[in-house]
Enzyme design. Sequence first.
Site, PDB file in Angstrom:
ATOM      1  N   ALA A 128       0.864  -1.191   0.000  1.00  0.00           N
ATOM      2  CA  ALA A 128       0.000   0.000   0.000  1.00  0.00           C
ATOM      3  C   ALA A 128       0.887   1.224   0.000  1.00  0.00           C
ATOM      4  O   ALA A 128       2.105   1.131   0.220  1.00  0.00           O
ATOM      5  CB  ALA A 128      -0.884   0.020   1.240  1.00  0.00           C
ATOM      6  N   LYS A 129       0.334   2.364  -0.248  1.00  0.00           N
ATOM      7  CA  LYS A 129       1.073   3.618  -0.071  1.00  0.00           C
ATOM      8  C   LYS A 129       0.048   4.714   0.142  1.00  0.00           C
ATOM      9  O   LYS A 129      -1.077   4.631  -0.344  1.00  0.00           O
ATOM     10  CB  LYS A 129       1.922   3.938  -1.313  1.00  0.00           C
ATOM     11  CG  LYS A 129       3.077   4.864  -1.041  1.00  0.00           C
ATOM     12  CD  LYS A 129       4.215   4.128  -0.344  1.00  0.00           C
ATOM     13  CE  LYS A 129       5.406   5.013  -0.096  1.00  0.00           C
ATOM     14  NZ  LYS A 129       6.587   4.208   0.258  1.00  0.00           N
TER      15      LYS A 129
END
Length: 435
Positions: A128-129
């Site tokens: 994720a980011k």
Amino acid sequence: MSVTTPAPLRTPPAPRPQAERESPGRHLDFNAITDEQFLLAANHMRLEQEIRLLMRTPYREFVVQIPVRMDDGRLELFHGFRVQHNGVRGPYKGGIRYHHEVDLGEVRALAALMTWKTALVDVPFGGAKGGVACDPTQMSRSELQGLTRGFTQKIDLGLGVYRDIPAPDAGTNAQTMAWIMDEYGKKHGYTPAIVTGKPVSLGGSLGREEATGRGVMIITREACQCLGIDIRKARVAIQGFGNVGSWTAKLIGQLGAKIVAVSDVHGGIFQPEGLNIDKVFEHFRATGSVCGLSGARAIDNAQLLTLDADVLIPAALGGAITRGNVDGIKAKLIVEAANSPVTPQADETLQARGVTVIPDILANAGGVTVSYFEWVQNLQQFRWGLQQVNEELERKMIHAWRAVHTRSMEEKTPLRLAAYVEALNKIAEATRQRF
Ligand code: NAD
């Protein structure tokens, strides 16, 4: 807040031609760059179409507005993003970036890199980011706190100890994580495992702050050994003196290498006989920049990249080495401490010239590795000593390096392709078993 779900699965268009993606003076399309790197590996592995579609499509994307009352009374509206790219091997995991150029495409690309990275070092996370388009250097502490708490509220429904666990990235730090943990705790109760990279006093792990730089040092040391470069005599230039760059400089310097140049957003400094890194730290603490250190020659960031050094470590932001400046690069080894610092076109040129490039998903994976150790400690409510953290990090990084290096030698492919194949094999296997 809007939660966008990915479009239905269908054959995606082929990546745009490289020339379109890397026109000088235009903001680089990091999403297309990351996708191209994925497709190169997927083709090499003959990955099934169904599996590659599932792997390159983000699971879920949050695009949120964050209103913040600024110190002067104005209401400012910021835009925040959290991309949960892939969760097939575990909870989504990835940092949060504060930078004025952050957009959904960049966050998507960084989220995909996290999926590959967690698989490569074999920690049980997905990728994720997050990011907020803002300039943290121009905001006060209370404005940053308001922004962080607002962002946490907006993505709260996507977070969870077994769902999505943020960490710091460029422009954020342990303090940012403390605010996220505190805000999340107001609704869900005391939950230290909701973030990693938090202060040690709040349940952070010993060794996490320097973990990314330590991982860069371990990989650089191992690579130098394989390439026949004596690290104790190597001249090293490092772009970026934030969390990753500064720790990398310190730890590689401790191996005996000469750190001949470092830089930050304001410019760089160069000393052919090697900088005294403790003095650089002192100067940085006193002035907020590496620039102006007495006895060192002033250079700019473009000059740093083309210095006559053995090892070049871009540790700032993406797109540092492009077709525009690649011909000036003199280093024999480039270690991607930053995410996506070398564009595919520059990468091809470097390969043709016999320059070794260690890809981001391997070089900077020390951060997420110790984030995993931090999460484990929080879940078990048991603290590890610094020695245990560093030993386990060393073990994981060396294991990943050997796997990538061996595959690259056996298949006669660049290290980036070998690293992608190592990572994608694990994700593909987990995906097949779920469907
Ligand atoms: P940071 O915000 O602590 O430091 C960034 C550094 O880059 C600063 O010295 C800044 O002045 C410099 N910089 C910014 N813009 C620049 C420009 N245009 N030219 C030259 N220098 C510039 O960020 P960080 O946490 O050290 O992250 C650096 C890179 O490493 C990012 O690409 C990040 O995604 C990657 N990374 C970070 C971690 C981590 O644990 N923090 C983990 C893996 C990868």
